[in-house]
Design a protein around this motif. Sequence first.
Motif, PDB file in Angstrom:
ATOM      1  N   SER A 132       0.836  -1.206   0.000  1.00 30.01           N
ATOM      2  CA  SER A 132       0.000   0.000   0.000  1.00 30.01           C
ATOM      3  C   SER A 132       0.867   1.251   0.000  1.00 30.01           C
ATOM      4  CB  SER A 132      -0.929   0.021   1.214  1.00 30.01           C
ATOM      5  OG  SER A 132      -1.842  -1.044   1.154  1.00 30.01           O
ATOM      6  N   ARG A 161       2.460   2.056  -8.941  1.00 35.65           N
ATOM      7  CA  ARG A 161       1.088   1.572  -9.099  1.00 35.65           C
ATOM      8  C   ARG A 161       1.025   0.089  -9.398  1.00 35.65           C
ATOM      9  NH1 ARG A 161      -1.520   5.509  -6.828  1.00 35.65           N
ATOM     10  NH2 ARG A 161      -1.686   7.435  -7.965  1.00 35.65           N
ATOM     11  N   ASP A 162       0.111  -0.573  -8.741  1.00 34.45           N
ATOM     12  CA  ASP A 162      -0.199  -1.985  -8.986  1.00 34.45           C
ATOM     13  C   ASP A 162      -1.717  -2.053  -9.110  1.00 34.45           C
ATOM     14  OD1 ASP A 162      -0.784  -4.677  -8.929  1.00 34.45           O
ATOM     15  OD2 ASP A 162       0.390  -5.108  -7.142  1.00 34.45           O
ATOM     16  N   ASP A 163      -2.200  -2.152 -10.347  1.00 38.44           N
ATOM     17  CA  ASP A 163      -3.638  -2.110 -10.588  1.00 38.44           C
ATOM     18  C   ASP A 163      -4.376  -3.312 -10.012  1.00 38.44           C
ATOM     19  OD1 ASP A 163      -3.490   0.346 -11.826  1.00 38.44           O
ATOM     20  OD2 ASP A 163      -3.134  -0.526 -13.797  1.00 38.44           O
ATOM     21  N   TYR A 172       2.273   1.734  -3.433  1.00 36.39           N
ATOM     22  CA  TYR A 172       1.209   2.169  -4.347  1.00 36.39           C
ATOM     23  C   TYR A 172       1.075   3.693  -4.340  1.00 36.39           C
ATOM     24  CZ  TYR A 172      -3.425   2.438  -6.515  1.00 36.39           C
ATOM     25  OH  TYR A 172      -4.480   2.738  -7.339  1.00 36.39           O
TER      26      TYR A 172
END
Length: 82
Positions: free
Chosen positions: A11, A19-21, A14
């Motif tokens: 988190s 970013r990790d979709d 992120y």
Amino acid sequence: MNFVEERQQASSAYFDGKRDDTLDVAYITRRELPLIDASLAHIVARTAAIHEAGDRLLYIGHIQHLQLGEQRKILVFYCGKV
């Protein structure tokens, strides 16, 4: 501001621009701002002043909301590493 525990490293990354979709970050809102749910602590502050401090800026704020969660091991970064 979110203070997250070691298990919340994904988190933290992120919101640091990695970013990790596929990641579903649970959040809550306080004073119309999103905060990471289940964090160790949340602070919402209003900027009162900004001062130059060498090659950095020092922000002075008035705390509008403070919430403390359970005590767990905090996620700490030093020189860009966990």
